[in-house]
Write an enzyme that holds these catalytic residues in place. Structure first.
Site, PDB file in Angstrom:
ATOM      1  N   ASP A 257      58.260  10.337 -14.016  1.00 19.20           N
ATOM      2  CA  ASP A 257      58.205   9.404 -12.880  1.00 19.20           C
ATOM      3  C   ASP A 257      59.473   9.576 -12.018  1.00 19.20           C
ATOM      4  O   ASP A 257      60.282   8.672 -11.870  1.00 19.20           O
ATOM      5  CB  ASP A 257      58.079   7.951 -13.355  1.00 19.20           C
ATOM      6  CG  ASP A 257      59.267   7.506 -14.212  1.00 19.20           C
ATOM      7  OD1 ASP A 257      59.516   6.276 -14.258  1.00 19.20           O
ATOM      8  OD2 ASP A 257      59.950   8.369 -14.799  1.00 19.20           O
TER       9      ASP A 257
ATOM     10  N   ASP B  93      64.707  12.162 -14.192  1.00 18.74           N
ATOM     11  CA  ASP B  93      63.538  13.006 -14.470  1.00 18.74           C
ATOM     12  C   ASP B  93      63.719  14.395 -13.851  1.00 18.74           C
ATOM     13  O   ASP B  93      63.396  15.414 -14.452  1.00 18.74           O
ATOM     14  CB  ASP B  93      62.272  12.385 -13.867  1.00 18.74           C
ATOM     15  CG  ASP B  93      61.986  10.992 -14.353  1.00 18.74           C
ATOM     16  OD1 ASP B  93      62.669  10.055 -13.902  1.00 18.74           O
ATOM     17  OD2 ASP B  93      61.091  10.831 -15.208  1.00 18.74           O
TER      18      ASP B  93
ATOM     19  N   ASN C 232      59.275   4.614 -12.050  1.00 22.10           N
ATOM     20  CA  ASN C 232      60.473   4.342 -11.226  1.00 22.10           C
ATOM     21  C   ASN C 232      60.091   3.935  -9.812  1.00 22.10           C
ATOM     22  O   ASN C 232      60.766   3.119  -9.183  1.00 22.10           O
ATOM     23  CB  ASN C 232      61.357   5.591 -11.149  1.00 22.10           C
ATOM     24  CG  ASN C 232      62.193   5.787 -12.388  1.00 22.10           C
ATOM     25  OD1 ASN C 232      62.757   4.833 -12.914  1.00 22.10           O
ATOM     26  ND2 ASN C 232      62.251   7.022 -12.877  1.00 22.10           N
TER      27      ASN C 232
ATOM     28  N   THR D 131      58.869  11.579 -19.790  1.00 20.23           N
ATOM     29  CA  THR D 131      60.122  10.914 -19.409  1.00 20.23           C
ATOM     30  C   THR D 131      59.847   9.701 -18.522  1.00 20.23           C
ATOM     31  O   THR D 131      60.717   9.250 -17.769  1.00 20.23           O
ATOM     32  CB  THR D 131      61.078  11.891 -18.672  1.00 20.23           C
ATOM     33  OG1 THR D 131      60.433  12.312 -17.450  1.00 20.23           O
ATOM     34  CG2 THR D 131      61.411  13.093 -19.517  1.00 20.23           C
TER      35      THR D 131
ATOM     36  N   PHE E 293      62.623   0.466 -20.326  1.00 24.03           N
ATOM     37  CA  PHE E 293      61.652   0.480 -19.240  1.00 24.03           C
ATOM     38  C   PHE E 293      60.389   1.301 -19.537  1.00 24.03           C
ATOM     39  O   PHE E 293      59.271   0.831 -19.337  1.00 24.03           O
ATOM     40  CB  PHE E 293      62.317   1.008 -17.953  1.00 24.03           C
ATOM     41  CG  PHE E 293      61.367   1.114 -16.802  1.00 24.03           C
ATOM     42  CD1 PHE E 293      60.752   2.322 -16.496  1.00 24.03           C
ATOM     43  CD2 PHE E 293      61.041   0.000 -16.041  1.00 24.03           C
ATOM     44  CE1 PHE E 293      59.852   2.424 -15.442  1.00 24.03           C
ATOM     45  CE2 PHE E 293      60.155   0.096 -14.974  1.00 24.03           C
ATOM     46  CZ  PHE E 293      59.556   1.306 -14.679  1.00 24.03           C
ATOM     47  N   ASN E 294      60.537   2.565 -19.960  1.00 24.39           N
ATOM     48  CA  ASN E 294      59.366   3.446 -20.105  1.00 24.39           C
ATOM     49  C   ASN E 294      58.357   2.885 -21.102  1.00 24.39           C
ATOM     50  O   ASN E 294      57.149   3.006 -20.909  1.00 24.39           O
ATOM     51  CB  ASN E 294      59.788   4.850 -20.562  1.00 24.39           C
ATOM     52  CG  ASN E 294      60.445   5.643 -19.446  1.00 24.39           C
ATOM     53  OD1 ASN E 294      60.282   5.318 -18.276  1.00 24.39           O
ATOM     54  ND2 ASN E 294      61.197   6.661 -19.809  1.00 24.39           N
TER      55      ASN E 294
ATOM     56  N   HIS F 125      69.469   9.679 -18.655  1.00 24.44           N
ATOM     57  CA  HIS F 125      68.505   9.492 -19.731  1.00 24.44           C
ATOM     58  C   HIS F 125      67.617  10.718 -19.992  1.00 24.44           C
ATOM     59  O   HIS F 125      67.653  11.305 -21.067  1.00 24.44           O
ATOM     60  CB  HIS F 125      67.579   8.313 -19.401  1.00 24.44           C
ATOM     61  CG  HIS F 125      68.278   7.028 -19.086  1.00 24.44           C
ATOM     62  ND1 HIS F 125      68.946   6.274 -20.036  1.00 24.44           N
ATOM     63  CD2 HIS F 125      68.403   6.361 -17.920  1.00 24.44           C
ATOM     64  CE1 HIS F 125      69.442   5.194 -19.470  1.00 24.44           C
ATOM     65  NE2 HIS F 125      69.135   5.205 -18.180  1.00 24.44           N
ATOM     66  N   ASP F 126      66.820  11.111 -19.021  1.00 23.72           N
ATOM     67  CA  ASP F 126      65.715  12.029 -19.269  1.00 23.72           C
ATOM     68  C   ASP F 126      66.097  13.445 -19.690  1.00 23.72           C
ATOM     69  O   ASP F 126      65.407  14.043 -20.533  1.00 23.72           O
ATOM     70  CB  ASP F 126      64.796  12.081 -18.035  1.00 23.72           C
ATOM     71  CG  ASP F 126      64.133  10.739 -17.786  1.00 23.72           C
ATOM     72  OD1 ASP F 126      63.730  10.483 -16.645  1.00 23.72           O
ATOM     73  OD2 ASP F 126      64.023   9.936 -18.735  1.00 23.72           O
TER      74      ASP F 126
END
Ligand code: RIB
Ligand code: CA
Length: 314
Positions: free
Chosen positions: A12, A17, A41, A126, A167-168, A241-242
């Site tokens: 996203d 990402d 996102n 992701t 979130f994910n 993060h991703d």
């Protein structure tokens, strides 16, 4: 000869990402079979446009397929405009978009690609897990040709969208339940790990010396991402993060994991969307997840630098 990982990135984009895509697309140990997009996102339309723009700018010649515009059961949570901006990828400016969207739905692309792959495929989600879960439900046979699922999501400690949830996972907890209980190995890059990948200003300065399109895009992305992460969460360096998912594929030794049983809270209560990771093995249930616990930070940034250098010179 080291095995080449065939992967699909379901994402996203989202600044982080895109960095995951950049690490995968030119790395010789990885064959990126395609990119699928999902609402998260930002809206599905915006994240899909972002993926196409980046593939065009970096000459990443893979199919980009649009997926679910929202979660399977509940209403989508608000998009994360505070961090990623109105476009979902504020910061870089791209030339007019000419790369075409692949006409296949993301769920169909995932099924077709996994079923036809000569070797088992690694799925690298992701974003919210809506596309992955739908693919598993639509064609359960894909499970036989999925090597593992290396995802960014969850946390065995503190959430980022509620105190309990990341979130994910929160964005489509029912989908996450399907994925974590599918029987194939899950490698979870949760917030406990990704909050060790902090993109401090000195990291941005380091990558600004890379005179490739990848280096420039990273810097344009991070200047915006780090500014908003500080403004919203107070981070001096934005947690990247991703890309920890792809860094793990490139060099598994850069991340330490601990096998745990993980259940997803789909109760709709105040901990809805939490990854309940059995850190101390209290339930003695099957350890369905390798949960990332430690990042070898210097190695991680070396991997980022090495892969940004693989893109065309400016
Ligand atoms: O919670 C962080 C995750 O949510 C990252 O994947 C970020 O891109 C957003 O999708
Ligand atoms: Ca994401």
């Amino acid at each position: 000869m080291e095995k080449i990982r065939q992967i699909i990135i379901d994402c996203d984009p989202g600044h982080d990402d895109i960095v995951a895509i950049m690490l995968a697309a030119r790395n010789p140990k990885i064959k990126l079979l395609g990119i699928t997009t999902v609402n998260g996102n930002q809206t599905l339309e915006k994240v899909t446009r972002n993926a196409l723009n980046v593939c065009q700018y970096l000459d990443i010649d893979v199919p980009v397929c649009k997926g679910l515009a929202g979660p399977i059961v509940r209403e989508a949570p608000p998009v994360e405009e505070r961090v990623h901006g109105d476009s979902g990828l504020d910061g870089p400016v791209f030339p007019p978009l000419t790369k075409q969207l692949d006409p296949r739905h993301a769920v169909d692309f995932i099924i077709e690609t996994v079923m036809n792959a000569s070797e088992p495929v690694t799925l690298v989600p992701t974003g919210p897990l809506s596309n992955i879960a739908m693919a598993m439900r639509r064609e359960p046979k894909i499970l036989e040709n999925i090597d593992e699922i290396v995802l960014m999501g969850g946390a065995y400690q503190h959430g980022n969208v509620t105190p309990a949830a990341e979130f994910n996972i929160y964005a489509d907890a029912e989908a996450a339940h399907v994925v974590f209980s599918c029987g194939r190995p899950v490698v979870m890059m949760g917030l406990d790990l990704t909050r060790q990948a902090l993109c401090y200003p000195e990291i941005v300065d380091r990558m600004s010396k890379i005179e490739t399109k990848g280096g420039k895009l990273f810097v344009d992305l991070m200047r915006f991402f780090c500014m908003t992460q500080k403004k919203v969460f107070g981070w001096e360096g934005g947690p990247l993060h991703d890309p920890t998912t792809v860094a793990y594929l490139i060099d598994p030794d850069c991340i330490e994991t601990k096998a745990m049983h993980t259940d997803i809270d789909i109760s709709g209560g105040q901990s809805h969307g939490r990854t309940n990771c059995d850190f101390f093995n209290l339930t003695d249930k099957v350890k369905n997840t390798k949960v990332a616990v430690k990042l070898h930070v210097d190695r991680f940034w070396d991997i980022v630098e090495e892969n940004l250098k693989l893109y065309d010179h400016l």
